[in-house]
Design a protein around this motif. Structure first.
Motif: not given
Length: 169
Positions: A73, A118, A106, A108-109, A69, A114-115, A111, A168
């Motif tokens: 990002f 999660n 799945t 991708s985020h 992830n 956000h990442m 900000s 996401g």
């Protein structure tokens, strides 16, 4: 996809068990060799291995997911990668590439917050869920949930007529 993910997880689980048995036997031999041969001090690799070995199995499993992830990002931040990222790492039912974005989005985020949120949640329940399912089955659930939720997003976009890309799962 889900059937393939769980079938692959079962094979992976078998191979992991076989590998653990071999590793156990090799470690027994290595312990004997460590007693015979003196160890180096201040070795960076040993410090990293010590940190890694102190993690639970769930934390080790999730570390790979977090790294993937974070890598995706960082790719979003490269201007030369934007077109590629929009094509393959966003879900959009009007895109020419329909299948691979269902999985790749799945990771991708939008900000950093956000990442981070999660990944924190993923890290916090990783130990208990991996001890319940096993790392192989957990990864199958994680990937399947991403693909299924993207499919549901496709259906919702088709019903509402809104065909903008989304990130996401």
């Amino acid at each position: 996809f889900t059937g393939s993910a769980f079938g692959s997880a079962a094979i992976w689980q078998y191979e992991s068990l076989k590998s653990r048995v071999q590793t156990y036997l090799e470690e027994a031999r290595a312990d004997w060799m460590d007693k015979v041969r003196p160890q180096k001090r201040g070795d960076f690799r040993k410090q990293v291995n010590s940190w890694w070995n102190n993690l639970t199995e769930g934390q080790r499993t999730v570390t790979g997911i977090i790294a993937a992830n974070a890598f995706v990002f960082c790719l979003w931040r490269l201007p030369g990668m934007r077109r590629f990222m929009f094509t393959y790492f966003t879900s959009n039912p009007s895109s020419k590439a329909l299948c691979s974005p269902m999985l790749l989005s799945t990771f991708s985020h939008f900000s950093l917050f956000h990442m981070a949120a999660n990944m924190y949640v993923l890290w916090s329940f990783s130990s208990s869920i991996v001890s319940l399912l096993g790392s192989e089955q957990f990864i199958a659930v994680y990937l399947s949930a991403g693909v299924i939720s993207t499919f549901v997003s496709y259906v919702a976009k088709m019903v509402t007529g809104r065909f903008e890309p989304s990130l996401g799962a």
